[in-house]
Scaffold this active site. Structure first.
Site, PDB file in Angstrom:
ATOM      1  N   ASN A   1     104.394  32.860  42.678  1.00 38.29           N
ATOM      2  CA  ASN A   1     103.064  32.287  42.900  1.00 38.29           C
ATOM      3  C   ASN A   1     103.086  31.584  44.250  1.00 38.29           C
ATOM      4  OD1 ASN A   1     100.648  30.929  42.834  1.00 38.29           O
ATOM      5  ND2 ASN A   1     101.226  29.520  41.191  1.00 38.29           N
TER       6      ASN A   1
ATOM      7  N   LYS B   1     100.735  30.342  45.929  1.00 39.39           N
ATOM      8  CA  LYS B   1      99.735  29.273  46.083  1.00 39.39           C
ATOM      9  C   LYS B   1      99.040  29.411  47.442  1.00 39.39           C
ATOM     10  CE  LYS B   1     102.347  26.601  42.791  1.00 39.39           C
ATOM     11  NZ  LYS B   1     102.766  25.319  42.278  1.00 39.39           N
TER      12      LYS B   1
ATOM     13  N   GLY C   1     106.624  21.775  41.125  1.00 40.31           N
ATOM     14  CA  GLY C   1     106.704  21.276  42.495  1.00 40.31           C
ATOM     15  C   GLY C   1     107.365  19.916  42.613  1.00 40.31           C
TER      16      GLY C   1
HETATM   17  P1  PGA Z   1     107.215  25.421  41.420  1.00 45.06           P
HETATM   18  O1  PGA Z   1     105.770  25.999  40.951  1.00 45.06           O
HETATM   19  O2  PGA Z   1     108.213  26.521  41.183  1.00 45.06           O
HETATM   20  O3  PGA Z   1     107.043  25.105  42.885  1.00 45.06           O
HETATM   21  O4  PGA Z   1     107.488  24.226  40.592  1.00 45.06           O
HETATM   22  C1  PGA Z   1     105.633  26.748  39.792  1.00 45.06           C
HETATM   23  C2  PGA Z   1     104.176  27.104  39.584  1.00 45.06           C
HETATM   24  O5  PGA Z   1     103.322  26.224  39.763  1.00 45.06           O
HETATM   25  O6  PGA Z   1     103.826  28.256  39.240  1.00 45.06           O
END
Ligand code: PGA
Length: 250
Positions: free
Chosen positions: A9, A11, A173
């Site tokens: 993902n 984002k 995150g």
């Molecule tokens: P992260 O995000 O691996 O940066 O914690 C996971 C997500 O929100 O899909």
């Protein structure tokens, strides 16, 4: 046997240039991890670029959300039928950032899930509790409520062509990961909820873990009985890290 899925993902990150580099890196390193299915989720504007780069490979792609509506006066939104134009295999629905930052309720998420199914794009339904909810001991009831909204609207059979991602909000995150046992407990709970409606569908449905999954913790997490892969944010922006996570699932 459920084939593991490792999904990136991205984002709201990347540029045309960085995405070209990232995709080249993933393609170059994909063969040794072929036992695991790989998928990437770029921002909408790079969908065409991703399709061009990945067509003919075994790597899937999709988007991070979609509209619950099929077309019309919804400024800024992207509809399910548009995803078909770019041959998306998957779409993420109900990510916690959509729920908290953009006010997506359980009902909206369920309608988005339905909109994806209508155009034969497989939804990846995200569920998960906040830190406050975990501390209150209501993780299971939160996850159950989020799941029920979709099950009540679309039925258990819908999960023949859908994926679930358990993402504890406090682990997204933050660098804080659920322990393998904490994650497994919730994954097993989700599978038990599906089993109440159909043990056949429950046995087939892939449940991914998301929330600071990294090469260092991926193996332990994916070794758990009900963890069928990962939805990866930060670590999916570097080909090496993303592939190392996939390797951990082989
Ligand atoms: P992260 O995000 O691996 O940066 O914690 C996971 C997500 O929100 O899909």
């Amino acid at each position: 046997m459920r084939r593991k899925l490792v999904a990136g993902n991205w984002k709201m990150n990347g540029s045309a240039e960085s995405i070209r580099t990232l995709l080249q890196g993933i393609k170059d390193g994909a063969a040794p991890v072929a036992a695991v299915e790989l998928a990437v989720f770029p921002p909408f504007v790079y969908l065409s670029l991703v399709e061009q780069q990945l067509s003919g490979t075994a790597i899937s792609w999709g988007t991070q959300t979609l509209s619950e509506h099929a077309s019309g006066a919804y400024t800024g939104e992207v509809a399910g039928p548009m995803l078909n134009d770019f041959h998306c295999a998957y779409v993420i629905v109900g990510h916690s950032e959509r729920r908290t930052l953009y006010g997506e309720t359980d009902d909206v998420v369920a309608r988005k899930f339905a909109a994806a199914r209508k155009v034969c794009v497989k939804p990846i339904l995200c569920v998960g509790e906040t830190l406050e909810e975990r501390d209150q001991g209501i993780t299971e009831s939160v996850v159950e409520r989020q799941l029920k909204a979709v099950l009540d609207l679309e039925g258990i059979e819908a999960f023949n062509d859908a994926v679930i991602a358990y993402e504890p909000v406090w682990a997204i995150g933050t660098g804080r990961t659920a322990s393998p046992q904490q994650a497994q407990d919730v994954h097993a709970f989700i599978r038990a909820k599906l089993t109440e409606r159909s043990s056949e569908v429950a046995a087939k449905t892939r449940i991914l873990y998301g929330g600071s999954m990294k090469p260092a913790n991926a193996k332990e997490l994916m070794a758990m009985a009900d963890i069928d892969g990962g939805l990866i944010g930060g670590a999916s922006l570097e080909a090496k890290e993303f592939l190392a996570i996939a390797q951990a699932g082989c």
